[in-house]
Design a protein around this motif. Structure first.
Motif, PDB file in Angstrom:
ATOM      1  N   MET A  32       7.573   2.722 -21.526  1.00  0.00           N
ATOM      2  CA  MET A  32       6.457   1.899 -21.069  1.00  0.00           C
ATOM      3  C   MET A  32       5.378   2.802 -20.467  1.00  0.00           C
ATOM      4  O   MET A  32       5.658   3.812 -19.845  1.00  0.00           O
ATOM      5  N   GLU A  33       4.142   2.425 -20.633  1.00  0.00           N
ATOM      6  CA  GLU A  33       3.020   3.202 -20.130  1.00  0.00           C
ATOM      7  C   GLU A  33       2.996   3.161 -18.603  1.00  0.00           C
ATOM      8  O   GLU A  33       3.208   2.129 -17.975  1.00  0.00           O
ATOM      9  N   ASP A  34       2.721   4.329 -18.009  1.00  0.00           N
ATOM     10  CA  ASP A  34       2.616   4.420 -16.555  1.00  0.00           C
ATOM     11  C   ASP A  34       1.309   3.770 -16.132  1.00  0.00           C
ATOM     12  O   ASP A  34       0.232   4.163 -16.573  1.00  0.00           O
ATOM     13  N   THR A  35       1.395   2.768 -15.279  1.00  0.00           N
ATOM     14  CA  THR A  35       0.196   2.061 -14.819  1.00  0.00           C
ATOM     15  C   THR A  35      -0.057   2.305 -13.333  1.00  0.00           C
ATOM     16  O   THR A  35      -0.811   1.581 -12.702  1.00  0.00           O
ATOM     17  N   GLY A  36       0.570   3.346 -12.795  1.00  0.00           N
ATOM     18  CA  GLY A  36       0.396   3.664 -11.382  1.00  0.00           C
ATOM     19  C   GLY A  36      -0.891   4.428 -11.125  1.00  0.00           C
ATOM     20  O   GLY A  36      -1.408   5.124 -11.996  1.00  0.00           O
ATOM     21  N   TYR A  37      -1.405   4.260  -9.930  1.00  0.00           N
ATOM     22  CA  TYR A  37      -2.633   4.930  -9.509  1.00  0.00           C
ATOM     23  C   TYR A  37      -2.679   4.904  -7.992  1.00  0.00           C
ATOM     24  O   TYR A  37      -2.048   4.067  -7.344  1.00  0.00           O
ATOM     25  N   PRO A  38      -3.428   5.826  -7.365  1.00  0.00           N
ATOM     26  CA  PRO A  38      -3.587   5.735  -5.918  1.00  0.00           C
ATOM     27  C   PRO A  38      -4.628   4.658  -5.599  1.00  0.00           C
ATOM     28  O   PRO A  38      -5.654   4.555  -6.268  1.00  0.00           O
ATOM     29  N   CYS A  39      -4.347   3.867  -4.624  1.00  0.00           N
ATOM     30  CA  CYS A  39      -5.279   2.804  -4.231  1.00  0.00           C
ATOM     31  C   CYS A  39      -6.614   3.438  -3.814  1.00  0.00           C
ATOM     32  O   CYS A  39      -6.635   4.354  -2.985  1.00  0.00           O
ATOM     33  N   PRO A  40      -7.723   2.967  -4.392  1.00  0.00           N
ATOM     34  CA  PRO A  40      -9.015   3.553  -4.016  1.00  0.00           C
ATOM     35  C   PRO A  40      -9.420   3.223  -2.575  1.00  0.00           C
ATOM     36  O   PRO A  40     -10.252   3.915  -1.983  1.00  0.00           O
ATOM     37  N   ALA A  41      -8.806   2.195  -1.974  1.00  0.00           N
ATOM     38  CA  ALA A  41      -9.163   1.806  -0.604  1.00  0.00           C
ATOM     39  C   ALA A  41      -8.375   2.594   0.442  1.00  0.00           C
ATOM     40  O   ALA A  41      -8.952   3.086   1.417  1.00  0.00           O
ATOM     41  N   CYS A  42      -7.037   2.742   0.227  1.00  0.00           N
ATOM     42  CA  CYS A  42      -6.232   3.380   1.270  1.00  0.00           C
ATOM     43  C   CYS A  42      -5.458   4.606   0.784  1.00  0.00           C
ATOM     44  O   CYS A  42      -4.877   5.320   1.601  1.00  0.00           O
ATOM     45  N   GLY A  43      -5.390   4.818  -0.526  1.00  0.00           N
ATOM     46  CA  GLY A  43      -4.695   5.993  -1.060  1.00  0.00           C
ATOM     47  C   GLY A  43      -3.213   5.809  -1.276  1.00  0.00           C
ATOM     48  O   GLY A  43      -2.547   6.702  -1.780  1.00  0.00           O
ATOM     49  N   ALA A  44      -2.672   4.659  -0.883  1.00  0.00           N
ATOM     50  CA  ALA A  44      -1.239   4.404  -1.084  1.00  0.00           C
ATOM     51  C   ALA A  44      -0.963   4.185  -2.570  1.00  0.00           C
ATOM     52  O   ALA A  44      -1.862   3.844  -3.336  1.00  0.00           O
ATOM     53  N   PRO A  45       0.296   4.347  -2.985  1.00  0.00           N
ATOM     54  CA  PRO A  45       0.632   4.098  -4.383  1.00  0.00           C
ATOM     55  C   PRO A  45       0.346   2.639  -4.757  1.00  0.00           C
ATOM     56  O   PRO A  45       0.610   1.716  -3.988  1.00  0.00           O
ATOM     57  N   ALA A  46      -0.221   2.477  -5.950  1.00  0.00           N
ATOM     58  CA  ALA A  46      -0.521   1.139  -6.449  1.00  0.00           C
ATOM     59  C   ALA A  46      -0.213   1.124  -7.939  1.00  0.00           C
ATOM     60  O   ALA A  46      -0.072   2.178  -8.561  1.00  0.00           O
ATOM     61  N   ASP A  47      -0.077  -0.061  -8.496  1.00  0.00           N
ATOM     62  CA  ASP A  47       0.070  -0.160  -9.950  1.00  0.00           C
ATOM     63  C   ASP A  47      -0.527  -1.475 -10.420  1.00  0.00           C
ATOM     64  O   ASP A  47      -0.836  -2.359  -9.627  1.00  0.00           O
ATOM     65  N   LEU A  48      -0.699  -1.559 -11.751  1.00  0.00           N
ATOM     66  CA  LEU A  48      -1.355  -2.734 -12.314  1.00  0.00           C
ATOM     67  C   LEU A  48      -0.501  -3.995 -12.240  1.00  0.00           C
ATOM     68  O   LEU A  48      -1.025  -5.094 -12.368  1.00  0.00           O
ATOM     69  N   GLY A  49       0.771  -3.832 -12.008  1.00  0.00           N
ATOM     70  CA  GLY A  49       1.637  -5.011 -11.901  1.00  0.00           C
ATOM     71  C   GLY A  49       1.587  -5.677 -10.537  1.00  0.00           C
ATOM     72  O   GLY A  49       1.479  -6.897 -10.426  1.00  0.00           O
ATOM     73  N   SER A  50       1.634  -4.859  -9.477  1.00  0.00           N
ATOM     74  CA  SER A  50       1.744  -5.450  -8.141  1.00  0.00           C
ATOM     75  C   SER A  50       0.597  -5.099  -7.204  1.00  0.00           C
ATOM     76  O   SER A  50       0.542  -5.623  -6.086  1.00  0.00           O
ATOM     77  N   GLY A  51      -0.285  -4.200  -7.595  1.00  0.00           N
ATOM     78  CA  GLY A  51      -1.373  -3.820  -6.697  1.00  0.00           C
ATOM     79  C   GLY A  51      -0.928  -2.746  -5.735  1.00  0.00           C
ATOM     80  O   GLY A  51       0.009  -1.992  -5.993  1.00  0.00           O
TER      81      GLY A  51
END
Length: 98
Positions: free
Chosen positions: A1-20
């Motif tokens: 499955m494609e990795d949809t994780g990214y650092p949150c642009p607001a706080c820098g915490a881990p985020a992803d397209l599934g859960s925010g």
């Protein structure tokens, strides 16, 4: 499955397209995930471009060597077998010159 994780642009915490965002709870933010995906694609394309550049350079070098060798051989042939001196064209039989 494609990795949809990214650092949150607001706080820098881990985020992803599934859960925010896991830190501040922001909803998923697709542009941030796309930036991360594009970063990976840029790295991959950079490697492909470098391999293509090296292949091109190798071919260009071979072409230059081949052209140089051909020119050397042709020059040697011209020295060994000079072109005959130009001779006047024969007059057609029965034709007079005005």
């Amino acid at each position: 499955m494609e990795d949809t994780g990214y650092p949150c642009p607001a706080c820098g915490a881990p985020a992803d397209l599934g859960s925010g965002c896991s830190g501040c709870g922001r909803p998923p933010y697709p542009p941030a995930a796309e930036v991360i995906r594009l970063d990976r694609e840029i790295v991959a394309l950079g490697g492909e471009v470098e391999r293509a550049r090296q292949a091109y350079q190798g071919l260009a070098d071979r072409l230059a060597v081949t052209r140089r060798r051909r020119a050397e051989l042709a020059a040697g042939i011209r020295v060994e077998f000079p072109a005959p001196a130009a001779r006047p064209l024969p007059r057609p039989a029965g034709a007079g010159w005005p």
